[in-house]
Design a protein around this motif. Sequence first.
Motif, PDB file in Angstrom:
ATOM      1  N   LYS A   3     -17.830 -27.181 -19.784  1.00 56.69           N
ATOM      2  CA  LYS A   3     -18.387 -25.866 -19.488  1.00 56.69           C
ATOM      3  C   LYS A   3     -17.848 -25.393 -18.155  1.00 56.69           C
ATOM      4  O   LYS A   3     -17.607 -26.177 -17.241  1.00 56.69           O
ATOM      5  CB  LYS A   3     -19.908 -25.879 -19.496  1.00 56.69           C
ATOM      6  N   LYS A   5     -18.614 -22.593 -15.058  1.00 53.34           N
ATOM      7  CA  LYS A   5     -19.677 -21.739 -14.542  1.00 53.34           C
ATOM      8  C   LYS A   5     -19.377 -21.324 -13.115  1.00 53.34           C
ATOM      9  O   LYS A   5     -18.584 -21.959 -12.417  1.00 53.34           O
ATOM     10  CB  LYS A   5     -21.035 -22.435 -14.642  1.00 53.34           C
ATOM     11  N   GLU A   8     -23.373 -21.533  -8.187  1.00 49.45           N
ATOM     12  CA  GLU A   8     -24.515 -20.706  -7.806  1.00 49.45           C
ATOM     13  C   GLU A   8     -25.279 -21.222  -6.592  1.00 49.45           C
ATOM     14  O   GLU A   8     -26.172 -20.540  -6.098  1.00 49.45           O
ATOM     15  CB  GLU A   8     -25.484 -20.597  -8.990  1.00 49.45           C
ATOM     16  N   GLY A  91     -12.890 -17.820 -17.813  1.00 45.97           N
ATOM     17  CA  GLY A  91     -14.135 -17.587 -17.084  1.00 45.97           C
ATOM     18  C   GLY A  91     -13.947 -16.645 -15.919  1.00 45.97           C
ATOM     19  O   GLY A  91     -14.749 -15.723 -15.706  1.00 45.97           O
TER      20      GLY A  91
END
Length: 145
Positions: A3, A5, A8, A91
């Motif tokens: 994955k 991402k 954050e 992404g």
Amino acid sequence: MFKVKIAENQLEKEQAFDVRRKVFVEEQRVPLHIEMDEHDDDAIHFVAYQLEQPIAAGRIREVEVGLGKVERVCVLPEYRGQHIGVMMMNGMEGYAQSNGLFRLKLNAQTHALAFYEKLGYEITSDEFMDAGIPHKSMEKTVTVE
């Protein structure tokens, strides 16, 4: 299985930085003070995971209205050849499109030119040296589909 991402929080940023240090500083011998720069503070960082293990990283930042710069894209050696770089770029390009960045540029190491060309990037410069490694600039227009 894999994955990608946006980093954050500080832990996820540190995981991205750790991948970058392993690839650029340890493997490619880029000095740490060049690899970790002032743009790390304002860039959007991405990290790819296999399960919970960080295995790839990259960043993007807006350099002028509508223009983003993709930087520091890397995959740990043992995970190369598994399309993780493509997933990272997808992404980052998705982020760019969602945030009004419709042109992207990057400085590719010359050994990676074919990788970026397959993703639609076009060479826009002659070869130049960056951190002792030959590069060429590339650009791509990303469109909302």
